[in-house]
Write a protein that holds these residues in place. Structure first.
Motif, PDB file in Angstrom:
ATOM      1  N   PRO A  55      41.412  35.282   0.168  1.00 43.04           N
ATOM      2  CA  PRO A  55      42.583  34.889   0.957  1.00 43.04           C
ATOM      3  C   PRO A  55      42.200  34.325   2.327  1.00 43.04           C
ATOM      4  O   PRO A  55      41.314  34.838   3.013  1.00 43.04           O
ATOM      5  CB  PRO A  55      43.358  36.207   1.104  1.00 43.04           C
ATOM      6  CG  PRO A  55      42.964  37.010  -0.095  1.00 43.04           C
ATOM      7  CD  PRO A  55      41.522  36.669  -0.334  1.00 43.04           C
ATOM      8  N   GLY A  56      42.886  33.260   2.685  1.00 47.49           N
ATOM      9  CA  GLY A  56      42.676  32.655   3.992  1.00 47.49           C
ATOM     10  C   GLY A  56      41.726  31.478   4.004  1.00 47.49           C
ATOM     11  O   GLY A  56      41.590  30.794   5.019  1.00 47.49           O
ATOM     12  N   PHE A  57      41.064  31.214   2.860  1.00 47.44           N
ATOM     13  CA  PHE A  57      40.116  30.111   2.774  1.00 47.44           C
ATOM     14  C   PHE A  57      40.440  29.254   1.555  1.00 47.44           C
ATOM     15  O   PHE A  57      40.553  29.771   0.440  1.00 47.44           O
ATOM     16  CB  PHE A  57      38.682  30.633   2.631  1.00 47.44           C
ATOM     17  CG  PHE A  57      38.179  31.405   3.821  1.00 47.44           C
ATOM     18  CD1 PHE A  57      37.541  30.747   4.864  1.00 47.44           C
ATOM     19  CD2 PHE A  57      38.354  32.774   3.895  1.00 47.44           C
ATOM     20  CE1 PHE A  57      37.062  31.455   5.949  1.00 47.44           C
ATOM     21  CE2 PHE A  57      37.886  33.495   4.989  1.00 47.44           C
ATOM     22  CZ  PHE A  57      37.246  32.825   6.028  1.00 47.44           C
ATOM     23  N   ARG A  58      40.580  27.949   1.766  1.00 50.70           N
ATOM     24  CA  ARG A  58      40.704  27.054   0.615  1.00 50.70           C
ATOM     25  C   ARG A  58      39.413  27.099  -0.196  1.00 50.70           C
ATOM     26  O   ARG A  58      39.425  27.156  -1.419  1.00 50.70           O
ATOM     27  CB  ARG A  58      40.982  25.627   1.085  1.00 50.70           C
ATOM     28  CG  ARG A  58      42.364  25.418   1.676  1.00 50.70           C
ATOM     29  CD  ARG A  58      43.439  25.381   0.602  1.00 50.70           C
ATOM     30  NE  ARG A  58      43.234  24.270  -0.321  1.00 50.70           N
ATOM     31  CZ  ARG A  58      43.697  23.045  -0.124  1.00 50.70           C
ATOM     32  NH1 ARG A  58      44.375  22.759   0.978  1.00 50.70           N
ATOM     33  NH2 ARG A  58      43.485  22.092  -1.018  1.00 50.70           N
ATOM     34  N   GLN A  59      38.304  27.036   0.511  1.00 51.56           N
ATOM     35  CA  GLN A  59      36.988  27.178  -0.094  1.00 51.56           C
ATOM     36  C   GLN A  59      36.015  27.575   1.004  1.00 51.56           C
ATOM     37  O   GLN A  59      36.099  27.089   2.128  1.00 51.56           O
ATOM     38  CB  GLN A  59      36.525  25.882  -0.759  1.00 51.56           C
ATOM     39  CG  GLN A  59      35.197  26.030  -1.496  1.00 51.56           C
ATOM     40  CD  GLN A  59      34.738  24.734  -2.133  1.00 51.56           C
ATOM     41  OE1 GLN A  59      34.276  23.829  -1.433  1.00 51.56           O
ATOM     42  NE2 GLN A  59      34.870  24.639  -3.439  1.00 51.56           N
ATOM     43  N   VAL A  60      35.104  28.485   0.665  1.00 53.59           N
ATOM     44  CA  VAL A  60      34.122  28.918   1.647  1.00 53.59           C
ATOM     45  C   VAL A  60      32.834  29.272   0.910  1.00 53.59           C
ATOM     46  O   VAL A  60      32.853  29.840  -0.175  1.00 53.59           O
ATOM     47  CB  VAL A  60      34.643  30.133   2.456  1.00 53.59           C
ATOM     48  CG1 VAL A  60      34.942  31.321   1.550  1.00 53.59           C
ATOM     49  CG2 VAL A  60      33.662  30.519   3.559  1.00 53.59           C
ATOM     50  N   ALA A  61      31.712  28.877   1.498  1.00 50.76           N
ATOM     51  CA  ALA A  61      30.415  29.263   0.947  1.00 50.76           C
ATOM     52  C   ALA A  61      30.192  30.747   1.198  1.00 50.76           C
ATOM     53  O   ALA A  61      30.591  31.284   2.244  1.00 50.76           O
ATOM     54  CB  ALA A  61      29.298  28.445   1.596  1.00 50.76           C
ATOM     55  N   GLY A  62      29.563  31.404   0.247  1.00 47.40           N
ATOM     56  CA  GLY A  62      29.328  32.835   0.380  1.00 47.40           C
ATOM     57  C   GLY A  62      28.579  33.186   1.649  1.00 47.40           C
ATOM     58  O   GLY A  62      28.924  34.152   2.347  1.00 47.40           O
ATOM     59  N   ARG A  63      27.559  32.408   1.974  1.00 46.15           N
ATOM     60  CA  ARG A  63      26.763  32.715   3.172  1.00 46.15           C
ATOM     61  C   ARG A  63      27.592  32.601   4.444  1.00 46.15           C
ATOM     62  O   ARG A  63      27.368  33.349   5.411  1.00 46.15           O
ATOM     63  CB  ARG A  63      25.545  31.799   3.237  1.00 46.15           C
ATOM     64  CG  ARG A  63      25.852  30.331   3.400  1.00 46.15           C
ATOM     65  CD  ARG A  63      24.591  29.485   3.445  1.00 46.15           C
ATOM     66  NE  ARG A  63      24.894  28.063   3.584  1.00 46.15           N
ATOM     67  CZ  ARG A  63      25.176  27.256   2.586  1.00 46.15           C
ATOM     68  NH1 ARG A  63      25.185  27.737   1.347  1.00 46.15           N
ATOM     69  NH2 ARG A  63      25.443  25.983   2.792  1.00 46.15           N
ATOM     70  N   ASP A  64      28.559  31.669   4.464  1.00 47.62           N
ATOM     71  CA  ASP A  64      29.402  31.507   5.650  1.00 47.62           C
ATOM     72  C   ASP A  64      30.388  32.658   5.781  1.00 47.62           C
ATOM     73  O   ASP A  64      30.630  33.155   6.893  1.00 47.62           O
ATOM     74  CB  ASP A  64      30.152  30.174   5.577  1.00 47.62           C
ATOM     75  CG  ASP A  64      29.223  28.976   5.648  1.00 47.62           C
ATOM     76  OD1 ASP A  64      28.118  29.114   6.216  1.00 47.62           O
ATOM     77  OD2 ASP A  64      29.597  27.906   5.140  1.00 47.62           O
ATOM     78  N   LEU A  65      30.973  33.080   4.656  1.00 41.81           N
ATOM     79  CA  LEU A  65      31.901  34.208   4.690  1.00 41.81           C
ATOM     80  C   LEU A  65      31.186  35.466   5.159  1.00 41.81           C
ATOM     81  O   LEU A  65      31.693  36.218   6.012  1.00 41.81           O
ATOM     82  CB  LEU A  65      32.508  34.418   3.296  1.00 41.81           C
ATOM     83  CG  LEU A  65      33.500  35.567   3.146  1.00 41.81           C
ATOM     84  CD1 LEU A  65      34.704  35.382   4.068  1.00 41.81           C
ATOM     85  CD2 LEU A  65      33.954  35.697   1.692  1.00 41.81           C
ATOM     86  N   ILE A  66      29.999  35.710   4.619  1.00 46.72           N
ATOM     87  CA  ILE A  66      29.238  36.903   4.985  1.00 46.72           C
ATOM     88  C   ILE A  66      28.798  36.837   6.446  1.00 46.72           C
ATOM     89  O   ILE A  66      28.848  37.834   7.173  1.00 46.72           O
ATOM     90  CB  ILE A  66      28.032  37.067   4.047  1.00 46.72           C
ATOM     91  CG1 ILE A  66      28.508  37.498   2.653  1.00 46.72           C
ATOM     92  CG2 ILE A  66      27.045  38.080   4.603  1.00 46.72           C
ATOM     93  CD1 ILE A  66      29.254  38.814   2.606  1.00 46.72           C
ATOM     94  N   ALA A  67      28.370  35.650   6.901  1.00 43.64           N
ATOM     95  CA  ALA A  67      27.933  35.520   8.291  1.00 43.64           C
ATOM     96  C   ALA A  67      29.068  35.837   9.255  1.00 43.64           C
ATOM     97  O   ALA A  67      28.862  36.493  10.289  1.00 43.64           O
ATOM     98  CB  ALA A  67      27.398  34.113   8.544  1.00 43.64           C
ATOM     99  N   THR A  68      30.276  35.387   8.922  1.00 43.85           N
ATOM    100  CA  THR A  68      31.432  35.681   9.772  1.00 43.85           C
ATOM    101  C   THR A  68      31.721  37.167   9.801  1.00 43.85           C
ATOM    102  O   THR A  68      31.965  37.757  10.867  1.00 43.85           O
ATOM    103  CB  THR A  68      32.668  34.919   9.261  1.00 43.85           C
ATOM    104  OG1 THR A  68      32.402  33.515   9.308  1.00 43.85           O
ATOM    105  CG2 THR A  68      33.889  35.222  10.117  1.00 43.85           C
ATOM    106  N   LEU A  69      31.695  37.799   8.626  1.00 44.22           N
ATOM    107  CA  LEU A  69      31.970  39.233   8.552  1.00 44.22           C
ATOM    108  C   LEU A  69      30.895  40.041   9.265  1.00 44.22           C
ATOM    109  O   LEU A  69      31.196  41.010   9.971  1.00 44.22           O
ATOM    110  CB  LEU A  69      32.077  39.651   7.086  1.00 44.22           C
ATOM    111  CG  LEU A  69      32.415  41.116   6.787  1.00 44.22           C
ATOM    112  CD1 LEU A  69      33.649  41.565   7.551  1.00 44.22           C
ATOM    113  CD2 LEU A  69      32.605  41.307   5.291  1.00 44.22           C
ATOM    114  N   GLN A  70      29.644  39.639   9.121  1.00 48.36           N
ATOM    115  CA  GLN A  70      28.562  40.327   9.819  1.00 48.36           C
ATOM    116  C   GLN A  70      28.751  40.233  11.333  1.00 48.36           C
ATOM    117  O   GLN A  70      28.600  41.232  12.056  1.00 48.36           O
ATOM    118  CB  GLN A  70      27.205  39.732   9.432  1.00 48.36           C
ATOM    119  CG  GLN A  70      26.033  40.389  10.160  1.00 48.36           C
ATOM    120  CD  GLN A  70      24.688  39.810   9.749  1.00 48.36           C
ATOM    121  OE1 GLN A  70      24.609  38.986   8.845  1.00 48.36           O
ATOM    122  NE2 GLN A  70      23.626  40.245  10.417  1.00 48.36           N
ATOM    123  N   ALA A  71      29.100  39.038  11.811  1.00 48.71           N
ATOM    124  CA  ALA A  71      29.322  38.863  13.254  1.00 48.71           C
ATOM    125  C   ALA A  71      30.483  39.734  13.738  1.00 48.71           C
ATOM    126  O   ALA A  71      30.421  40.302  14.835  1.00 48.71           O
ATOM    127  CB  ALA A  71      29.584  37.395  13.564  1.00 48.71           C
TER     128      ALA A  71
END
Length: 314
Positions: A55-71
């Protein structure tokens, strides 16, 4: 030389979606929070090329989603320690002990979010074509094969369900399995009725070919003892998973390798929670992993508060 002993309010084992979400919430509660990960942060999802069902993303690379969550987690004080392997855990009693190669951590609560590993395609070329034609998540990567020829390897419910799902993208789909179906007949019949699908039972995949990307596979028919090459653009492997729970087997009973815990993520040991793919549950998606991480962290916080207040009922 004796290892340094360090106290943490919460130790989270695993830095996938469940573990990082738990770290985010634990950090926001001002709990001293440590995340231990013996591999790369993000786990399997870090390699997903295009996620379209979060939810909230039309499309997102896994590494980008994880990097955001880690930050996010780190912004609230959570510490994430990669590649510090856990040697042993002692979960019963208080404090809980998590010993790594370098340290001994004493924790008031432990959240197990160590995830799982899909069984890999047992061929030497698998690593060469990983995410270049060989995939393990049809929901993550299926859409990138719109109008392409797809193969699915496996014969259980998960494989047949994946094949039925992927027919929406494939121009042609092969279902390849080394023996008879183990899936339920309703799902199998649905697959059989699809004109795009060719089912190859008693068939093994012997080799993978292609330059930069997978382009063909060699398959061997055990009944006719013949081999043929099939042109395919991608193969989705679904031959089972291995939950990362061996470390906890001496203290927690398992069901098919997973940890029994309810929707509250509590295990039978007070102060120990299971979240994400390691927990016994029916649905395993990124969203349910995030939900588990949220629940486990909030209830871990309540558990710690109750212990400090002298309430032993938690």
């Amino acid at each position: 030389m004796a290892k340094e002993r360090i106290h943490q309010d919460v130790v989270i084992i695993g830095a996938g979606m469940a573990g990082l979400t738990a770290a985010l919430y634990a950090g926001r509660m001002n709990l001293a929070t440590l995340v231990l990960e013996n591999g790369i942060v993000g786990g399997q999802i870090a390699n997903a090329t295009g996620i379209e069902n979060y939810p909230g993303f039309r499309q997102v690379a896994g590494r980008d989603l994880i990097a955001t969550l880690q930050a996010q987690a780190e912004s609230f004080g959570a510490v994430i320690d990669e590649f510090d392997s856990i040697e042993r855990v002692v979960l019963k009693g208080s404090p809980k002990i998590v010993e790594t190669t370098d340290h001994i951590y004493e924790a008031d609560a432990v959240i197990i979010a160590s995830g799982m590993n899909r069984r890999k395609l047992p061929l030497p070329e698998e690593r060469r074509y990983a995410n270049r034609g060989v995939h393990y998540c049809e929901l993550c990567d299926g859409q990138s094969y719109q109008g392409k020829v797809i193969a699915v390897m496996g014969g259980g419910n998960a494989a047949v369900d994946a094949a039925n799902f992927l027919t929406k993208y494939a121009s042609k789909l092969y279902l390849i399995h080394r023996s008879a179906f183990r899936a339920d007949e309703v799902s199998v019949e649905r697959l059989r009725q699809n004109p795009k699908v060719e089912i190859l039972l008693d068939t093994e995949i012997r080799a993978l070919h292609g330059e930069e990307h997978l382009s063909s596979i060699d398959v061997f028919d055990k009944n006719t003892q013949t081999e043929q090459a099939l042109s395919v653009d991608g193969i989705f492997v679904n031959i089972g998973v291995v939950p990362n729970t061996a470390l906890f087997a001496d203290e927690l009973a398992m069901e098919d390798g997973r940890i029994p815990a309810g929707e509250d993520c509590r295990t039978v040991i007070p102060g120990v929670f299971a979240a994400g793919d390691v927990r016994v549950k029916e649905i395993r998606q990124l969203t349910t992993a995030a939900a588990d991480g949220t629940t486990a962290a909030l209830l871990a916080g309540k558990y710690i508060e109750s212990k400090r207040g002298g309430n032993e009922k938690w």
